[in-house]
Scaffold this active site. Structure first.
Site, short mmCIF file in Angstrom:
data_model
loop_
_atom_site.label_atom_id
_atom_site.label_comp_id
_atom_site.label_asym_id
_atom_site.label_seq_id
_atom_site.Cartn_x
_atom_site.Cartn_y
_atom_site.Cartn_z
N HIS A 151 96.34 -10.31 14.01
CA HIS A 151 96.01 -11.06 15.23
C HIS A 151 95.79 -9.87 16.44
O HIS A 151 95.87 -10.15 17.58
CB HIS A 151 97.23 -11.92 15.98
N SER A 272 73.80 6.07 27.68
CA SER A 272 73.37 5.05 28.46
C SER A 272 72.04 5.53 29.31
O SER A 272 72.24 6.73 29.76
CB SER A 272 74.52 4.62 29.46
N LYS A 278 78.56 7.74 29.39
CA LYS A 278 78.75 7.04 28.26
C LYS A 278 78.56 7.63 27.08
O LYS A 278 77.50 8.37 26.81
CB LYS A 278 77.88 5.59 28.29
N GLU A 285 78.36 -0.74 15.99
CA GLU A 285 78.11 -2.02 16.53
C GLU A 285 76.90 -2.55 15.77
O GLU A 285 77.16 -3.98 15.45
CB GLU A 285 77.53 -1.75 17.91
#
Ligand code: ARG
Length: 452
Positions: A151, A272, A278, A285
């Protein structure tokens, strides 16, 4: 002359022409045609001289396709028609003999089976390569404790090697599934003709041997209708993509400041356009995001085929884009996952700090009581109470006093504190397949053997 008095509508042509995507079958179509012409000659259906003319033209077509100089024409409906047209341009009238005892129905099924076999084979290689990389990374992080999760809540401590090996086994199963897909392409469709067989004494076994099929499809109706091997490929690819998606998803989480478990190499990250600080794990992803696309191709082809009457229907032309995109996607994802995993860095300290959370040993404390005779269900309750008092007092489990412990259960003694010593609860997971080091070493051996 033709059956048709009117030309085809431009929108119909746009709808039905498949050349824009089935050009990828070109090399298989040439190979197949070469074997077919050789068989026709061996059976005396065409002459040896005619075969040689056809072969010379096919060689030229192969060169042109390879060099990108193949002259596609406006009227080319699909790759099969384009190649036959070009063969006829090059060889003259004899080109029209190439399609003797063959239909595009058995021809396209054969090309697609060859494409599937080649790409399933490539996937076998790539899944094995990634599994080997995972195994190497696991070996390098053999005894690095980390929390295991259920979980997405910290559950029990495991070694990073153990966690990574979980993915290794998934990839080994993927490899085996892709091997099964190779096996699903074993029967040669060619020779089935349009659907009923052909009016010539052909030798299908000869073509099968020539093209690397283990045998011939037993039933001509099944041969031209069958796309099981495409479904099998898509199913294997979808499962594999789902595995890569879970792997990617974890890397994304672990790369966050909040987890801080790992950092992907710069080669697998982007910045970024506005925030100079970043470093984004985009590759991970995208691995996460590609899976539904591959699964959708599987579902789409089931949709195309379900309820479809035998034998060939133009619907079946819709197998190709799903297949091609799935193959491109899974091959690229496997390559990217391999590169990203091969260069990732883990933070021993951050993993260890998270794994030092004593709450991870709650089950182990319960098992201590079990070893002293308490039924597990009761022990679960006792430790639940301990955890609750620790949380209420904002304390670690090992900060609870002896009196408190005795109040919860007289069976709790020094052993309780010994057990909470950092790491003690990893090495007690000695069950087969468990996280203790001897078991992980055993697992590494078995995975290595499975990949040998
Ligand atoms: N382009 C077609 C396909 O991909 C080839 C087979 C055409 N057969 C036919 N009977 N029209 O399915």
């Amino acid at each position: 002359m033709s059956r048709f008095a009117e030309p085809q509508d431009a929108a119909f042509r746009a709808l039905q022409d498949s050349l824009a995507f089935d050009w990828r079958l070109g090399p298989y179509d040439v190979q197949q045609s070469r074997a077919h012409a050789a068989m026709l000659a061996a059976q005396g259906i065409i002459s040896a001289a005619e075969r040689d003319q056809l072969h010379a033209a096919l060689d030229q077509v192969e060169r042109e396709l390879g060099q990108g100089s193949f002259p596609f024409a406006d009227g080319d409906e699909d790759i099969h028609m384009a190649i036959e047209r070009r063969v006829t341009e090059l060889a003259g009238r004899v080109g029209g003999k190439l399609h003797t005892a063959r239909s595009r129905n058995d021809q396209v099924a054969t090309d697609v089976a060859m494409f599937v076999r080649a790409h399933a084979g490539a996937a076998v290689e790539r899944t094995a390569t990634l599994a080997r990389t995972l195994l190497d990374v696991a070996e390098k992080h053999l005894d690095w404790p980390m929390p295991g999760y259920t979980h997405l809540q910290r559950a029990q401590a495991v070694y990073l090697s153990h966690h990574l090996l979980a993915y290794c086994w998934m990839l080994i199963r993927d490899r085996d599934r892709f091997s099964g897909v190779v096996a699903a392409t074993a029967a040669l469709p060619l020779g089935a003709g349009a659907l009923a067989g052909v009016n010539f004494d052909t030798d299908r076994e000869l073509i099968a041997r020539e093209l690397g099929f283990a045998g011939v499809a037993e039933n001509s109706i099944d041969a031209v209708s069958n796309r099981d091997f495409v479904l099998d490929y898509l199913a294997a690819a979808a499962t594999c993509a789902t595995h890569l998606s879970r792997l990617g998803g974890e890397i994304v989480l672990w790369s966050s400041e909040e987890f801080g478990f790992c950092e992907v190499a710069d080669a697998w990250a982007s910045g970024s356009s506005i925030m100079p600080q970043k470093k984004n794990p985009d590759a991970a992803e995208l691995l996460r995001a590609k899976a539904p696309r591959v699964a959708a191709h599987l579902v789409a082809l089931h949709g195309v085929l379900h309820g479809l009457p035998l034998t060939y229907n133009k619907d079946m032309q819709e197998d190709k884009e799903h297949l091609f995109d799935a193959a491109d996607t899974i091959e690229l994802c496997l390559e990217a996952a391999d590169g990203m995993l091969g260069s990732i860095r883990f933070s021993r300290d951050n993993l260890a700090a998270a794994a030092a959370d004593e709450m991870l040993a709650a089950t182990d404390v319960a098992d201590l009581l079990v070893r002293r005779g308490m039924p597990f269900r009761e022990a679960h309750g006792v430790v639940g109470g301990l955890v609750r008092s620790a949380i209420d007092q904002d304390k670690a489990l090992s900060d609870l006093t002896r009196e408190e412990l005795t109040r919860h259960s007289p069976l709790l003694d020094e052993q309780f504190f010994a057990l909470l010593q950092n790491g003690a609860w990893l090495e007690t997971k000695r069950s087969q397949g468990g996280t203790s080091l001897p078991r992980v070493r055993e697992q590494l051996e078995r995975a290595r053997a499975a990949l040998a």
